[in-house]
Every structure is written in C-alpha cells, then in structure tokens.
Scaffold this motif. Structure first.
Motif, PDB file in Angstrom:
ATOM      1  N   TYR A  51      47.902  44.561  38.499  1.00 22.57           N
ATOM      2  CA  TYR A  51      47.173  43.779  37.519  1.00 22.57           C
ATOM      3  C   TYR A  51      46.419  42.701  38.316  1.00 22.57           C
ATOM      4  CZ  TYR A  51      49.555  46.510  34.143  1.00 22.57           C
ATOM      5  OH  TYR A  51      50.233  47.352  33.252  1.00 22.57           O
ATOM      6  N   LYS A  52      45.435  42.056  37.360  1.00 20.19           N
ATOM      7  CA  LYS A  52      44.671  40.886  37.991  1.00 20.19           C
ATOM      8  C   LYS A  52      45.641  39.909  38.452  1.00 20.19           C
ATOM      9  CE  LYS A  52      41.281  37.980  36.109  1.00 20.19           C
ATOM     10  NZ  LYS A  52      40.428  37.403  34.636  1.00 20.19           N
ATOM     11  N   ASP A  53      46.682  39.869  37.784  1.00 17.97           N
ATOM     12  CA  ASP A  53      47.692  38.473  38.428  1.00 17.97           C
ATOM     13  C   ASP A  53      48.564  38.913  39.386  1.00 17.97           C
ATOM     14  OD1 ASP A  53      49.433  40.096  37.200  1.00 17.97           O
ATOM     15  OD2 ASP A  53      50.262  38.658  35.769  1.00 17.97           O
ATOM     16  N   GLY A  54      48.037  40.190  40.151  1.00 15.79           N
ATOM     17  CA  GLY A  54      48.810  40.541  41.377  1.00 15.79           C
ATOM     18  C   GLY A  54      50.039  41.395  40.776  1.00 15.79           C
ATOM     19  N   SER A  55      50.717  41.342  39.660  1.00 20.09           N
ATOM     20  CA  SER A  55      51.772  42.012  39.225  1.00 20.09           C
ATOM     21  C   SER A  55      51.677  43.738  39.398  1.00 20.09           C
ATOM     22  CB  SER A  55      52.283  41.858  38.024  1.00 20.09           C
ATOM     23  OG  SER A  55      51.149  41.826  37.115  1.00 20.09           O
TER      24      SER A  55
ATOM     25  N   TYR B 278      56.873  46.288  44.017  1.00 21.46           N
ATOM     26  CA  TYR B 278      56.720  45.108  43.405  1.00 21.46           C
ATOM     27  C   TYR B 278      55.275  44.651  43.312  1.00 21.46           C
ATOM     28  CZ  TYR B 278      57.970  43.535  48.071  1.00 21.46           C
ATOM     29  OH  TYR B 278      58.203  43.280  49.198  1.00 21.46           O
ATOM     30  N   GLY B 279      54.815  43.486  42.884  1.00 20.90           N
ATOM     31  CA  GLY B 279      53.415  43.096  42.936  1.00 20.90           C
ATOM     32  C   GLY B 279      53.328  42.523  44.322  1.00 20.90           C
ATOM     33  N   LEU B 280      51.802  42.168  44.242  1.00 23.79           N
ATOM     34  CA  LEU B 280      51.310  41.665  45.679  1.00 23.79           C
ATOM     35  C   LEU B 280      51.806  40.352  45.890  1.00 23.79           C
ATOM     36  CD1 LEU B 280      47.523  42.367  44.751  1.00 23.79           C
ATOM     37  CD2 LEU B 280      49.049  43.633  46.460  1.00 23.79           C
TER      38      LEU B 280
END
Ligand code: FES
Length: 169
Positions: free
Chosen positions: A126-130, A138-140
């Motif tokens: 997602y835009k928030d890196g998640s 896992y997210g960025l």
C-alpha cells in the motif's frame, strides 16, 4: 623390492590426499569469508541529503538517489542507492526502501493505483509501505528522515536483508 613399491605407492596416495585436503581448505577460505563478512562488518548509517524541502510536492511519491551508507572505493555504480520519498505534509516525509522484502527486487511506484508493485513475483504494498498482497513477508522497510537547513535528509543504512517467511505487517 616389492615392499619398497608398496611404501612408495602408499606415500604417493597419502601425499595426494594431503594435497586434496589442502586444496579443499584453500577453496573454502573465500567462501567462508564471504558468508561471515556481513556479520563482522559494522553496519554504518549516514545522513544523505536528497533535496530541498521545496523540491518535493505534498502528496507525491518520488524516487530519490544517493550514495549508500558504506561505499567502498571500488564500488562504482553499486555504491548508489535509492528510496521512494513521500511528502505527506509541509513538514512530514516518509522514505521507503526500494527493495522488496521478499527477495530484494526494486519495487516501483504506481501513482494511479497508489501502490508499490514488485515486478519479480507480484508483491504489492500500500501507499504507506504496508503489505498488501503477494509473497513479501511484511511491508517495505522505512528509513528515518530529518529536515536540516531546509534540506531533506535520509538516514541510509546497508540494503535491508530480506526474509522468506516470517510475519506480515
Ligand atoms: S522479490 Fe518482490 S515479490 Fe519476490
């Protein structure tokens, strides 16, 4: 005479075994060194300026490039690093590692979908890196950011180690 031939043959066989063992050890030294070097090396971090605050539009995500935290004299182009930088508000920025947390491929930002996509195995963030979908565990990874003298600075660190398995965030 026959005993002498047996002794010589035995000596040659032992010599060959010894040389083989020595060759094996010499071959393993660089392999072991390469495996353990990252553990023994310091993990330096450095603040890198990526632009002036006014260079970045609020609500936009852009690619910024800079020297990594520990460039070696012979690194050449491989000393270059990059992050996805988001300006969230007048004073708030976020910086995401460009490397996918699955196997490290560079992710790209799709502004229309507002998603980060990994071209290698279809990882989505997602835009928030998640984490959104696909194989990433896992997210960025995010980098710390600060503003100094109207400059946006990213605290770089060595390229994050990726993981297979583990928890998703
Ligand atoms: S490296 Fe990104 S999904 Fe595999």
């Amino acid at each position: 005479m026959e005993q002498e031939i047996v002794d010589r043959r035995s000596f040659i066989i032992k010599l060959l075994w010894g040389l083989s063992a020595l060759l094996g050890v010499l071959t393993l030294i660089p392999v072991i060194g390469a495996l353990f070097a990252p553990l023994l090396r310091n993990t330096p971090m450095a603040w890198r300026t990526v632009g002036k605050v006014g260079d970045f539009e609020i609500g936009k995500t852009v690619l910024v490039k800079y020297k990594n935290a520990s460039p070696l004299p012979w690194s050449g182009l491989s000393s270059e690093s990059a992050s996805w930088l988001q300006r969230v508000s007048a004073t708030e920025f976020h910086a995401y590692a460009i490397n996918c947390t699955h196997l490290g491929c560079p992710v790209r930002w799709e502004p229309d979908a507002e998603l980060f996509l990994c071209p290698c195995h279809g990882g989505v963030y997602y835009k928030d890196g998640s984490y959104a979908a696909g194989p990433p565990p896992y997210g960025l990874n995010k980098y710390p950011i600060r503003i100094r003298n109207n400059n946006v600075e990213i605290q770089t660190s060595p390229v994050p180690i990726t993981h297979i398995g583990g928890k998703r965030s």
